[in-house]
Design a protein around this motif. Structure first.
Motif, PDB file in Angstrom:
ATOM      1  N   THR A 158      76.943  33.027 109.390  1.00 49.55           N
ATOM      2  CA  THR A 158      75.697  33.122 110.162  1.00 49.55           C
ATOM      3  C   THR A 158      75.407  34.573 110.551  1.00 49.55           C
ATOM      4  N   SER A 159      76.039  35.510 109.834  1.00 54.75           N
ATOM      5  CA  SER A 159      75.862  36.927 110.207  1.00 54.75           C
ATOM      6  C   SER A 159      74.408  37.383 110.076  1.00 54.75           C
ATOM      7  N   SER A 160      73.656  36.768 109.137  1.00 53.43           N
ATOM      8  CA  SER A 160      72.272  37.212 108.953  1.00 53.43           C
ATOM      9  C   SER A 160      71.276  36.286 109.654  1.00 53.43           C
ATOM     10  N   VAL A 161      71.818  35.349 110.424  1.00 57.47           N
ATOM     11  CA  VAL A 161      70.931  34.400 111.104  1.00 57.47           C
ATOM     12  C   VAL A 161      70.748  34.890 112.543  1.00 57.47           C
ATOM     13  N   ASP A 162      69.512  34.737 113.083  1.00 58.84           N
ATOM     14  CA  ASP A 162      69.309  35.211 114.455  1.00 58.84           C
ATOM     15  C   ASP A 162      70.181  34.404 115.424  1.00 58.84           C
ATOM     16  N   MET A 163      70.460  34.981 116.591  1.00 61.43           N
ATOM     17  CA  MET A 163      71.467  34.391 117.480  1.00 61.43           C
ATOM     18  C   MET A 163      71.052  33.021 118.015  1.00 61.43           C
ATOM     19  N   GLU A 164      69.751  32.853 118.204  1.00 60.31           N
ATOM     20  CA  GLU A 164      69.299  31.564 118.743  1.00 60.31           C
ATOM     21  C   GLU A 164      69.540  30.440 117.719  1.00 60.31           C
ATOM     22  N   THR A 165      69.190  30.728 116.461  1.00 60.38           N
ATOM     23  CA  THR A 165      69.403  29.739 115.392  1.00 60.38           C
ATOM     24  C   THR A 165      70.897  29.486 115.240  1.00 60.38           C
ATOM     25  N   GLU A 166      71.663  30.565 115.346  1.00 65.92           N
ATOM     26  CA  GLU A 166      73.113  30.435 115.189  1.00 65.92           C
ATOM     27  C   GLU A 166      73.687  29.497 116.259  1.00 65.92           C
ATOM     28  N   LEU A 167      73.191  29.664 117.473  1.00 61.07           N
ATOM     29  CA  LEU A 167      73.687  28.833 118.577  1.00 61.07           C
ATOM     30  C   LEU A 167      73.390  27.357 118.292  1.00 61.07           C
ATOM     31  N   ARG A 168      72.160  27.113 117.775  1.00 65.25           N
ATOM     32  CA  ARG A 168      71.786  25.721 117.467  1.00 65.25           C
ATOM     33  C   ARG A 168      72.695  25.174 116.361  1.00 65.25           C
ATOM     34  N   ILE A 169      72.962  26.011 115.347  1.00 66.28           N
ATOM     35  CA  ILE A 169      73.824  25.571 114.234  1.00 66.28           C
ATOM     36  C   ILE A 169      75.196  25.201 114.775  1.00 66.28           C
ATOM     37  N   GLN A 170      75.689  26.050 115.665  1.00 68.66           N
ATOM     38  CA  GLN A 170      77.048  25.807 116.167  1.00 68.66           C
ATOM     39  C   GLN A 170      77.148  24.546 116.992  1.00 68.66           C
ATOM     40  N   THR A 171      76.123  24.324 117.810  1.00 68.43           N
ATOM     41  CA  THR A 171      76.127  23.109 118.624  1.00 68.43           C
ATOM     42  C   THR A 171      76.125  21.891 117.703  1.00 68.43           C
ATOM     43  N   THR A 172      75.298  21.969 116.652  1.00 70.35           N
ATOM     44  CA  THR A 172      75.218  20.845 115.708  1.00 70.35           C
ATOM     45  C   THR A 172      76.561  20.625 115.030  1.00 70.35           C
ATOM     46  N   LEU A 173      77.146  21.736 114.531  1.00 74.31           N
ATOM     47  CA  LEU A 173      78.425  21.608 113.815  1.00 74.31           C
ATOM     48  C   LEU A 173      79.478  20.994 114.716  1.00 74.31           C
TER      49      LEU A 173
END
Ligand SMILES: Nc1ncnc2c1ncn2[C@@H]1O[C@H](COP(=O)(O)OP(=O)(O)OP(=O)(O)O)[C@@H](O)[C@H]1O
Length: 584
Positions: free
Chosen positions: A499-514
């Motif tokens: 997720t290095s190229s993903v903005d932090m907000e999207t990254e946070l959502r991805i992590q919560t989902t994972l």
């Protein structure tokens, strides 16, 4: 000889067809003696002997044979062509198979251009040899033998006089073989270098343009192209030195025949018809000798290429399946253990005494400076490389004892260097799980925060992405690769800087989902951002191949060591809660 034995191991499967081809060549070569014989008969019996009634049948046989020879020649040419296509089909399939068996260390050391040269130019040289050179060598050798035999049958003294020239021809043909052979190996190697430059330039054309290095690259190519031309010219110079000698010696045969034959006719020991037979047979001595230069050329080219193809086919992967009981275990839960693992790529240790355990449902984050060994560590898990010492275990079994296919089937990895195939987005996501329905593909894309941007594309999931995913942003590519891994529903999920190229907000959502969907999976997250690792159950901080700190986010902050410094550098005195909501 070795290359011939190797080629025979492929041809052997079609030995019936091969033998038939050679038999037809033999028949035509023998029948080639017929026309010279008839020509002599016409002179002796029809012109001198006045037996005019035999002229018609003799001419009929000549014409009939010419047709027959054309048909049979077509027959064996097609036989060898089909045989060569079958042989090359199998060789190419074996090469491709081998390329998939070979492991990371092979690809680390081998240039793509070199592999492509073997798959194309070298295979073509082997095909040409199988389709053409083999029967041409046999045909020329047989014609020569039949002609010599026939000449001895007609008139041994004249045959002997003519054969006196052949040792010289043999000598020069041998010298040509010895001199020209190294040049073919050099040509072949230079072709591989040329291929590598072209391949690297096409793959790296964006970098070339970004640094305005077109001129430099053109010159680099020009140097290799020039070297290729030079090596071909060097080779041509060698056989051009010998070809006139071989040609002249062939011409000497005519002189010997006219001189010695003429004297014999004058003395009455040879009929005029027999002299005509010799004259008609001279091509049967000349032609194979003239062809010898070209055929030697072909054989040398074949040997240089066959050695390269065979070398690749015989390259053994370092990572191989062991026939153990563990290999029969079907699925695993995802317990991972690194037990005092050390690793080196060759020079100097890259991982030193790595020791940790992770259970299903846990997430392990790996953080540390660039080059500290994070990717290497997760690569050992999928057995892309084997530990130099110590043991990596999955569900208590050494990864070396797992069936590689099963081991990797139970894992999904999103690599640092994202690779998308030139296919639709749907095809790319379903790469690891081709039976998936569109619904489940879309669901995986939603979880990877990719569905919205994919749906916004004019062709949606049917959008064809360019080679390596050209046409998509870095973050979009990462999310498609993540969806591909999620769809596989693995027991162990490895995200290497995903997720290095993903903005932090999207990254946070991805992590919560994972976190929510992968409750029972083991997750590895390699990252540089604190935001990517702070929720992990175990954070490993690496430096110079060692784990220098380990624990949860809060524990590591309290330690005020490396992790704490990274945290401070990334966030300073930023309040990690805003409006009561955690943001980092
Ligand atoms: N295929 C390879 N062959 C030889 N050395 C390698 C190879 N891959 C990595 N290395 C070396 O191993 C060391 C660790 O590399 P690795 O990629 O594991 O680091 P990393 O921590 O993942 O770095 P980054 O954060 O930049 O991705 C580096 O010194 C690197 O140069």
């Amino acid at each position: 000889m070795h290359s011939l034995r190797w080629a025979w191991s492929y041809i052997r499967e079609y030995k019936g067809r091969f033998a038939l081809g050679l038999l037809l060549v033999l028949v035509v070569s023998a029948l080639n003696m017929l026309n010279p014989y008839i020509a002599g008969k016409i002179v002796d019996d029809v012109i001198y002997g006045q037996q005019k009634n035999v002229l018609g049948p003799l001419l009929g046989i000549m014409i009939g044979f010419t047709f027959f020879r054309t048909i049979v020649r077509y027959g064996y040419q097609m036989t060898f062509e089909k045989l060569s296509q079958n042989v090359i089909f199998k060789m190419r399939a074996n090469l491709y198979d081998r390329l998939h068996k070979l492991d990371f260390s092979f690809y680390d050391q081998t240039k793509t251009g070199d592999i492509m040269a073997r798959m194309t130019g070298d295979l073509e040289a082997v095909r040409h040899f199988t389709a053409w050179s083999i029967y041409m060598i046999f045909e020329n050798a047989m014609i020569l033998l039949f002609a010599i035999g026939f000449m001895f049958y007609i008139h041994p003294p004249l045959a002997l006089a003519m054969l006196m020239v052949t040792p010289f021809i043999g000598f020069f043909a041998f010298r040509l073989t010895a001199d020209v052979r190294p040049t073919f190996t050099e040509i072949r190697n230079q072709f591989a270098r040329l291929n590598s430059v072209v391949q690297e330039n096409i793959s790296g054309n964006r970098v070339v343009k970004a640094f305005a290095k077109e001129e430099y690259e053109i010159q680099k190519f020009s140097a290799e192209n020039g070297a290729f031309k030079e090596k071909n010219l060097q080779s041509a110079k060698i056989w051009e030195k010998y070809l006139p000698i071989l040609d002249s010696l062939a011409g000497v045969l005519t002189v010997v025949m006219i001189l010695a034959g003429g004297i014999m006719v004058i003395h009455g020991s040879l009929t005029f018809g027999e002299l005509v037979m010799f004259n008609s047979l001279i091509w049967a001595l000349n032609n194979p000798m003239r062809m010898a230069g070209w055929l030697i050329n072909d054989v040398q080219r074949f040997i240089a290429s066959a050695e390269k193809v065979e070398e690749l086919l015989k390259t053994e992967p370092k990572i191989m399946n062991q026939e153990t009981e563990a290999a029969k275990v079907k699925n695993f839960n995802g317990v991972v253990e690194f037990d005092h693992v050390n690793f080196s790529y060759g020079e100097g240790p890259v991982l030193k005494d790595i020791n940790f355990k992770a259970k299903p449902g846990q997430s392990v984050a790996i953080i540390g400076p660039t080059g500290s060994g994070k990717s290497t560590l997760v690569n050992l898990l999928s057995r892309f490389y084997d530990a130099s010492s110590g043991v990596v275990r999955v569900d208590g079994i050494n990864v070396k004892d797992w069936d590689i296919q099963r081991l990797r089937d139970g894992m999904a990895m999103v690599m640092q260097d994202i690779f998308l195939f030139s296919d639709t987005i749907e095809g790319n996501i379903a790469y690891g799980s081709p039976q998936s329905s569109l619904d489940s593909i879309q669901n995986a894309a939603r979880l990877a925060e990719a569905h919205d941007f994919i749906s916004a594309l004019p062709e949606g999931y049917d959008t064809i992405v360019g080679e390596r995913g050209v046409g998509l942003s870095g973050g979009q590519r990462q999310r498609i690769a993540l969806a591909r891994a999620i769809l596989k529903d693995p027991s162990i999920l490895i995200l290497d800087d995903t997720t290095s190229s993903v903005d932090m907000e999207t990254e946070l959502r991805i992590q919560t989902t994972l976190q929510s969907i992968h409750q029972c999976k083991t997750r590895f997250i390699v990252a540089h951002r604190i935001s990517s690792v702070k929720e992990a159950d175990l954070i490993l901080v690496m430096e110079n191949g060692r784990i220098i700190e380990r624990g949860k986010h809060t524990e590591l902050i309290k330690k005020k060591g490396y992790y704490y410094n990274v945290y401070k550098n990334q966030y300073g005195n930023f309040d990690h809660k805003q409006h009561g909501k955690e943001v980092i």
